[in-house]
Design an enzyme around this catalytic site. Structure first.
Site, PDB file in Angstrom:
ATOM      1  N   GLU A 358       0.699   2.216  43.314  1.00  0.00           N
ATOM      2  CA  GLU A 358       1.688   2.222  42.240  1.00  0.00           C
ATOM      3  C   GLU A 358       2.005   3.634  41.779  1.00  0.00           C
ATOM      4  OE1 GLU A 358       0.385  -0.350  39.075  1.00  0.00           O
ATOM      5  OE2 GLU A 358       0.766  -2.157  40.246  1.00  0.00           O
ATOM      6  N   GLU A 446       0.677  -7.147  44.933  1.00  0.00           N
ATOM      7  CA  GLU A 446      -0.173  -7.326  43.743  1.00  0.00           C
ATOM      8  C   GLU A 446       0.636  -7.980  42.643  1.00  0.00           C
ATOM      9  OE1 GLU A 446      -2.570  -3.876  42.235  1.00  0.00           O
ATOM     10  OE2 GLU A 446      -1.821  -4.577  40.287  1.00  0.00           O
TER      11      GLU A 446
HETATM   12  C1  IDC Z   1      -6.726  -2.793  36.181  1.00  0.00           C
HETATM   13  C2  IDC Z   1      -7.975  -3.638  36.116  1.00  0.00           C
HETATM   14  C3  IDC Z   1      -8.810  -3.190  34.959  1.00  0.00           C
HETATM   15  C4  IDC Z   1      -9.062  -1.698  35.089  1.00  0.00           C
HETATM   16  C5  IDC Z   1      -7.751  -0.941  35.181  1.00  0.00           C
HETATM   17  C6  IDC Z   1      -7.919   0.552  35.371  1.00  0.00           C
HETATM   18  O1  IDC Z   1      -7.597  -4.997  35.998  1.00  0.00           O
HETATM   19  O2  IDC Z   1     -10.032  -3.912  34.954  1.00  0.00           O
HETATM   20  O3  IDC Z   1      -9.736  -1.255  33.939  1.00  0.00           O
HETATM   21  O4  IDC Z   1      -7.030  -1.437  36.289  1.00  0.00           O
HETATM   22  O5  IDC Z   1      -8.489   0.866  36.580  1.00  0.00           O
HETATM   23  C7  IDC Z   1      -2.073  -2.570  38.115  1.00  0.00           C
HETATM   24  C8  IDC Z   1      -3.007  -1.816  38.976  1.00  0.00           C
HETATM   25  C9  IDC Z   1      -4.405  -2.362  38.852  1.00  0.00           C
HETATM   26  C10 IDC Z   1      -4.701  -2.761  37.424  1.00  0.00           C
HETATM   27  C11 IDC Z   1      -3.798  -3.941  37.102  1.00  0.00           C
HETATM   28  C12 IDC Z   1      -4.035  -4.554  35.734  1.00  0.00           C
HETATM   29  O6  IDC Z   1      -2.602  -1.786  40.337  1.00  0.00           O
HETATM   30  O7  IDC Z   1      -5.287  -1.352  39.287  1.00  0.00           O
HETATM   31  O8  IDC Z   1      -6.031  -3.171  37.344  1.00  0.00           O
HETATM   32  N1  IDC Z   1      -2.424  -3.492  37.212  1.00  0.00           N
HETATM   33  O9  IDC Z   1      -3.844  -3.619  34.737  1.00  0.00           O
HETATM   34  N2  IDC Z   1      -0.775  -2.437  38.079  1.00  0.00           N
HETATM   35  C13 IDC Z   1      -0.276  -3.231  37.123  1.00  0.00           C
HETATM   36  C14 IDC Z   1      -1.331  -3.921  36.546  1.00  0.00           C
END
Ligand code: IDC
Length: 520
Positions: A358, A446
């Site tokens: 992302e 995702e």
């Molecule tokens: C989130 C995880 C969370 C973690 C955070 C930071 O769910 O536990 O603390 O990342 O690392 C994304 C990302 C994905 C995110 C997810 C939800 O690709 O890494 O995971 N998210 O926030 N993009 C949109 C949402």
């Protein structure tokens, strides 16, 4: 809205009284008539924060992380945890960490950041988690209010938008949020007071999500690698080796550095038993991932790939940039990593490469992401001429319209679209249709049933609309995430066995819903 805890109710009662009290009069440095006088008085009255023995409040001092989290914990009525240090607030901090208000890397429980000023973006995240966990903000409406929105790191995007939507956070005169600056004790009082005001009952009730029916493992899984072989992209459609349309559905891992145990062969096989035919291995670059422990992370990727291959499933190797928002920051490392992977798996039809999870922040499609993709795709193509490669886009892989207007040259390339059902809706779906109409092949590598921060909800009605939309267009997807973290996007309940198999009792609401949608 969740039920007000006794503590919040007490604090709110305190607030109501505080309106009539001779606010702030007790502190020598809280000027009567100052903008923060009532805010300070309300918080002191609520028992959330005290002054100093010398009779001052020091409203202009920056509030530390420990102070801020401790106030939030008191206001939310969070029972203290087992602190890992002798710090005065270690119990509150531990409890907040365990409640998922922040992650260990944002404020390690070993205490090194406790007495430092808390950055505003982290403060807002903690505050929203503690007092207003159900509030959401519309991306377009709220981000437009923040003049320095690109300075915000991705993980704070959702709580900050929610705080603006709730009227809890407000920009300064220049509209800037200044996410990395600290905030004064007076400002913190104002934030907490506004959040409590909001929690007092002005919120619309959270919509209950329907309880999903329990999914059943399926008898014979359709659509494995032995049946479909090498994938190829025809027009906008992912097809099998015979040129017939194929749809991949499955789970994404959480960060391999944190939940690598759920990217094991057993876990992957367990999703296959419910009908999944793909698995995504999310290898974070930053946040303690590949950049800080290359060998260990590559071993986990290899274990996931091997586990998927042995289960006849496709597998995505995801270079999971997130807090490192511009893929160009590590383009040399990425090109080298993917060249090695493509060499290693050159004869393995299961493997799909996702080259930048992302992109976010101050990145452009034509100036950053596209040149990055050209470089990495050519590194892959030198070894693996036909494997499918997935390409991200700015704004957390939502800007597919930019890619559609200026796509990367080459074959078997697809573009990722990421969505979270509690945050993104029709506007983003319309964008998908626009991109498809221009001939851009889309892969949803995702998506989550939660809000974009991985929490809140779950939003199963919204998720159903999204999946029906994807099904109708033959678009493949992976769901975030296969782990037992205490966040609503996780498919497994805390304590679920890492190697599977699972019963209904191990699945969260999200897991039940998502697993029931693998098989057509
Ligand atoms: C989130 C995880 C969370 C973690 C955070 C930071 O769910 O536990 O603390 O990342 O690392 C994304 C990302 C994905 C995110 C997810 C939800 O690709 O890494 O995971 N998210 O926030 N993009 C949109 C949402």
């Amino acid at each position: 809205m969740r039920k007000l805890s006794g503590w919040i109710a007490a604090a709110v009662a305190g607030l109501l009284l505080a309106g009539a009290a001779p606010a702030g009069a007790a502190f020598s440095d809280v000027r009567p008539g100052s903008w923060y006088e009532a805010d300070v008085a309300a918080m002191v009255e609520a028992g959330a924060l005290k002054g100093y023995p010398d009779g001052t409040f020091r409203p202009g001092n920056e509030i530390t992380a420990a102070e801020f989290v401790a106030v939030a914990a008191r206001l939310a009525g969070l029972p203290k945890g087992q602190g890992q240090t002798g710090h005065w607030a270690a119990g509150e901090l531990q409890a907040a960490l365990e409640a998922g208000w922040y992650d260990w890397d944002e404020l390690p429980p070993t205490g090194e950041g406790f007495n430092r000023p808390i950055p505003r973006q982290l403060a807002v995240k903690v505050l929203m988690w503690a007092l207003l966990p159900e509030v959401r903000g519309d991306y377009n409406t709220e981000s437009a209010k923040i003049s320095d929105f690109p300075a915000l790191s991705g993980r704070y995007y959702e709580p900050v938008l929610a705080a603006y939507a709730a009227g809890v956070a407000r920009g300064g005169p220049d509209g800037a949020f200044r996410p990395l600056d600290g905030l004064s004790r007076a400002e913190a009082c104002a934030l907490f007071r506004r959040a409590l005001d909001r929690a007092r009952g002005e919120l619309p009730p959270a919509r209950p999500s329907p309880e999903p029916t329990a999914p059943q493992p399926v008898e014979a899984r359709q659509g494995g690698v032995s049946e479909n072989g090498w994938l190829e992209v025809r027009g906008t459609q992912l097809c099998n080796e015979a040129g017939r349309p194929v749809v991949l559905r499955g789970m994404s891992s959480h960060g391999l550095q944190w939940y690598g145990q759920f990217a094991s062969e057993g876990a992957i096989a367990a999703t296959g038993a419910y009908g999944a035919n793909v698995f995504r291995a999310a290898m974070y670059t930053a946040e303690g991932g590949w950049l800080s422990q290359r060998e260990a992370m590559e071993a986990r990727v290899a274990a996931a790939v091997d586990g998927a291959v042995r289960n006849d499933m496709y597998v995505i190797i995801d270079w999971h940039i997130l807090s490192d928002g511009n893929p160009m920051a590590h383009v040399d490392e990425a090109a080298d990593f993917f060249a090695r992977m493509a060499e290693r798996y050159r004869d393995v039809p299961n493997v799909i490469y996702e080259i930048c999870n992302e992109p976010n922040g101050n990145v452009s499609w034509s100036g950053d992401v596209k040149p990055y993709a050209e470089r990495v795709v050519s590194a892959i193509r030198a070894k693996s001429p036909r494997a499918v490669v997935l390409i991200g886009s700015p704004t957390w892989s939502q800007d597919v319209h930019l890619a559609a207007a200026d796509p990367v040259e080459g074959t078997n390339l697809m573009y990722t679209l990421h969505f979270y059902a509690g945050t993104h809706g029709k506007a983003l779906r319309d964008r998908v249709d626009g991109a498809l109409a221009k001939g851009l092949p889309i892969f949803v590598s995702e998506w989550g049933t939660s809000r974009a921060d991985g929490s809140g909800g779950v939003f199963l009605e919204e998720a159903r609309v999204w999946l029906d939309f994807l099904d109708a267009r033959g678009i493949s997807w992976c769901n975030w995430s296969l782990c037992d973290k205490n966040e609503t996007s996780a498919a497994l309940r805390p304590g679920a066995p890492a190697g599977g198999p699972w019963t209904d009792a191990h699945l969260t609401q999200s897991g039940k819903f998502v697993f029931s949608r693998f098989a057509p």
